[in-house]
Design a protein around this motif. Structure first.
Motif, PDB file in Angstrom:
ATOM      1  N   VAL A  13     -22.542 -10.001   9.773  1.00 44.14           N
ATOM      2  CA  VAL A  13     -21.146 -10.145   9.393  1.00 44.14           C
ATOM      3  C   VAL A  13     -21.044 -11.245   8.350  1.00 44.14           C
ATOM      4  O   VAL A  13     -21.659 -12.302   8.489  1.00 44.14           O
ATOM      5  CB  VAL A  13     -20.259 -10.490  10.612  1.00 44.14           C
ATOM      6  N   ILE A  14     -20.247 -10.974   7.313  1.00 41.54           N
ATOM      7  CA  ILE A  14     -19.991 -11.960   6.262  1.00 41.54           C
ATOM      8  C   ILE A  14     -18.497 -12.276   6.288  1.00 41.54           C
ATOM      9  O   ILE A  14     -17.670 -11.364   6.197  1.00 41.54           O
ATOM     10  CB  ILE A  14     -20.409 -11.424   4.884  1.00 41.54           C
ATOM     11  N   LEU A  15     -18.179 -13.554   6.441  1.00 47.17           N
ATOM     12  CA  LEU A  15     -16.795 -14.013   6.434  1.00 47.17           C
ATOM     13  C   LEU A  15     -16.539 -14.770   5.140  1.00 47.17           C
ATOM     14  O   LEU A  15     -17.311 -15.672   4.783  1.00 47.17           O
ATOM     15  CB  LEU A  15     -16.527 -14.938   7.626  1.00 47.17           C
ATOM     16  N   GLU A  16     -15.466 -14.382   4.444  1.00 51.00           N
ATOM     17  CA  GLU A  16     -15.102 -15.040   3.193  1.00 51.00           C
ATOM     18  C   GLU A  16     -13.651 -15.492   3.264  1.00 51.00           C
ATOM     19  O   GLU A  16     -12.738 -14.703   3.041  1.00 51.00           O
ATOM     20  CB  GLU A  16     -15.313 -14.088   2.012  1.00 51.00           C
ATOM     21  N   SER A  42     -25.843  -8.037  20.202  1.00 47.44           N
ATOM     22  CA  SER A  42     -25.597  -9.327  19.544  1.00 47.44           C
ATOM     23  C   SER A  42     -25.509  -9.082  18.042  1.00 47.44           C
ATOM     24  O   SER A  42     -25.770  -7.980  17.565  1.00 47.44           O
ATOM     25  CB  SER A  42     -26.720 -10.326  19.840  1.00 47.44           C
ATOM     26  N   LEU A  43     -25.167 -10.120  17.331  1.00 46.82           N
ATOM     27  CA  LEU A  43     -25.225 -10.082  15.868  1.00 46.82           C
ATOM     28  C   LEU A  43     -26.512 -10.767  15.443  1.00 46.82           C
ATOM     29  O   LEU A  43     -26.876 -11.818  15.970  1.00 46.82           O
ATOM     30  CB  LEU A  43     -24.063 -10.851  15.241  1.00 46.82           C
ATOM     31  N   ILE A  76     -24.501 -14.477  18.721  1.00 51.95           N
ATOM     32  CA  ILE A  76     -24.932 -14.549  17.324  1.00 51.95           C
ATOM     33  C   ILE A  76     -26.250 -15.314  17.262  1.00 51.95           C
ATOM     34  O   ILE A  76     -26.350 -16.422  17.793  1.00 51.95           O
ATOM     35  CB  ILE A  76     -23.871 -15.242  16.449  1.00 51.95           C
ATOM     36  N   GLN A  77     -27.256 -14.729  16.605  1.00 53.96           N
ATOM     37  CA  GLN A  77     -28.567 -15.372  16.530  1.00 53.96           C
ATOM     38  C   GLN A  77     -28.612 -16.493  15.492  1.00 53.96           C
ATOM     39  O   GLN A  77     -29.153 -17.556  15.748  1.00 53.96           O
ATOM     40  CB  GLN A  77     -29.637 -14.326  16.240  1.00 53.96           C
ATOM     41  N   ARG A  78     -28.054 -16.240  14.300  1.00 51.02           N
ATOM     42  CA  ARG A  78     -28.092 -17.234  13.220  1.00 51.02           C
ATOM     43  C   ARG A  78     -26.748 -17.279  12.501  1.00 51.02           C
ATOM     44  O   ARG A  78     -26.137 -16.239  12.275  1.00 51.02           O
ATOM     45  CB  ARG A  78     -29.182 -16.902  12.207  1.00 51.02           C
ATOM     46  N   ILE A  79     -26.356 -18.479  12.101  1.00 52.12           N
ATOM     47  CA  ILE A  79     -25.131 -18.665  11.318  1.00 52.12           C
ATOM     48  C   ILE A  79     -25.495 -19.458  10.072  1.00 52.12           C
ATOM     49  O   ILE A  79     -26.084 -20.544  10.169  1.00 52.12           O
ATOM     50  CB  ILE A  79     -24.046 -19.413  12.120  1.00 52.12           C
ATOM     51  N   ALA A  80     -25.132 -18.907   8.914  1.00 54.35           N
ATOM     52  CA  ALA A  80     -25.367 -19.587   7.639  1.00 54.35           C
ATOM     53  C   ALA A  80     -24.026 -19.993   7.031  1.00 54.35           C
ATOM     54  O   ALA A  80     -23.130 -19.160   6.894  1.00 54.35           O
ATOM     55  CB  ALA A  80     -26.117 -18.673   6.674  1.00 54.35           C
ATOM     56  N   PHE A  81     -23.897 -21.270   6.699  1.00 54.15           N
ATOM     57  CA  PHE A  81     -22.747 -21.771   5.965  1.00 54.15           C
ATOM     58  C   PHE A  81     -23.166 -21.789   4.500  1.00 54.15           C
ATOM     59  O   PHE A  81     -24.045 -22.562   4.123  1.00 54.15           O
ATOM     60  CB  PHE A  81     -22.373 -23.182   6.416  1.00 54.15           C
ATOM     61  N   VAL A  82     -22.572 -20.934   3.696  1.00 50.72           N
ATOM     62  CA  VAL A  82     -22.932 -20.825   2.284  1.00 50.72           C
ATOM     63  C   VAL A  82     -21.742 -21.354   1.492  1.00 50.72           C
ATOM     64  O   VAL A  82     -20.803 -20.629   1.175  1.00 50.72           O
ATOM     65  CB  VAL A  82     -23.282 -19.363   1.914  1.00 50.72           C
ATOM     66  N   THR A  83     -21.801 -22.653   1.207  1.00 45.36           N
ATOM     67  CA  THR A  83     -20.650 -23.338   0.644  1.00 45.36           C
ATOM     68  C   THR A  83     -21.076 -24.610  -0.082  1.00 45.36           C
ATOM     69  O   THR A  83     -22.115 -25.180   0.231  1.00 45.36           O
ATOM     70  CB  THR A  83     -19.637 -23.693   1.762  1.00 45.36           C
ATOM     71  N   ASN A 116     -31.368 -13.710   3.521  1.00 46.18           N
ATOM     72  CA  ASN A 116     -32.765 -13.537   3.945  1.00 46.18           C
ATOM     73  C   ASN A 116     -33.090 -14.395   5.169  1.00 46.18           C
ATOM     74  O   ASN A 116     -33.790 -13.935   6.074  1.00 46.18           O
ATOM     75  CB  ASN A 116     -33.735 -13.856   2.802  1.00 46.18           C
ATOM     76  N   TRP A 117     -32.581 -15.617   5.192  1.00 47.47           N
ATOM     77  CA  TRP A 117     -32.812 -16.465   6.348  1.00 47.47           C
ATOM     78  C   TRP A 117     -32.176 -15.865   7.611  1.00 47.47           C
ATOM     79  O   TRP A 117     -32.803 -15.810   8.661  1.00 47.47           O
ATOM     80  CB  TRP A 117     -32.285 -17.875   6.107  1.00 47.47           C
ATOM     81  N   VAL A 118     -30.936 -15.416   7.467  1.00 48.54           N
ATOM     82  CA  VAL A 118     -30.239 -14.823   8.618  1.00 48.54           C
ATOM     83  C   VAL A 118     -30.979 -13.591   9.139  1.00 48.54           C
ATOM     84  O   VAL A 118     -31.202 -13.459  10.342  1.00 48.54           O
ATOM     85  CB  VAL A 118     -28.780 -14.458   8.257  1.00 48.54           C
ATOM     86  N   LEU A 119     -31.401 -12.732   8.241  1.00 46.29           N
ATOM     87  CA  LEU A 119     -32.014 -11.467   8.661  1.00 46.29           C
ATOM     88  C   LEU A 119     -33.494 -11.594   9.036  1.00 46.29           C
ATOM     89  O   LEU A 119     -33.959 -10.910   9.952  1.00 46.29           O
ATOM     90  CB  LEU A 119     -31.855 -10.421   7.571  1.00 46.29           C
TER      91      LEU A 119
END
Length: 122
Positions: A13-16, A42-43, A76-83, A116-119
């Motif tokens: 899931v991508i949240l913007e 899970s995600l 959720i296995q991994r969460i990336a903050f891309v900011t 890539n890190w998340v997946l």
């Protein structure tokens, strides 16, 4: 407004966020995300992609955000903050103490690396 993109094939899931977040944003996000969690168990991951953190429209929105985190972080296995916002580093440092998922902060332009890190953990 919170834009929610679902990649069902990868349980991603991508949240913007675009503008101050509302309590309704989190209710709608849960309605879209929950079926993916039910289907996959899970995600694989969640990516929050925003140049700067827009904040919350109200105290009710903040409470809805915290409730969303409480109800979903174990799925959720991994969460990336891309900011580029300092909130990403803060969230990573604090969240690691309270959230089951692995957390990592990336700069706004590192979306592909974050994905890539998340997946794949790379």
């Amino acid at each position: 407004m919170l834009k929610v993109k679902i990649d069902s094939d990868h349980a991603l899931v991508i949240l913007e966020p675009d503008g101050a977040l509302t309590d309704n944003d989190f209710r709608l996000a849960a309605q879209l995300i929950d079926p993916v969690i039910e289907k996959n168990g899970s995600l694989k991951g969640l990516i929050i992609h925003t140049r700067s953190f827009p904040g919350w429209a109200s105290f009710a929105a903040l409470v809805s955000h915290l409730r969303f985190v409480r109800e979903h972080h174990k799925s959720i296995q991994r969460i990336a903050f891309v900011t580029d916002s300092p909130v990403g580093s803060f969230a990573e440092a604090i969240g690691n103490h309270f959230i089951n998922a692995q957390l990592r902060n990336f700069s706004f332009d590192e979306f592909s690396h974050a994905r890539n890190w998340v997946l794949f953990g790379e």
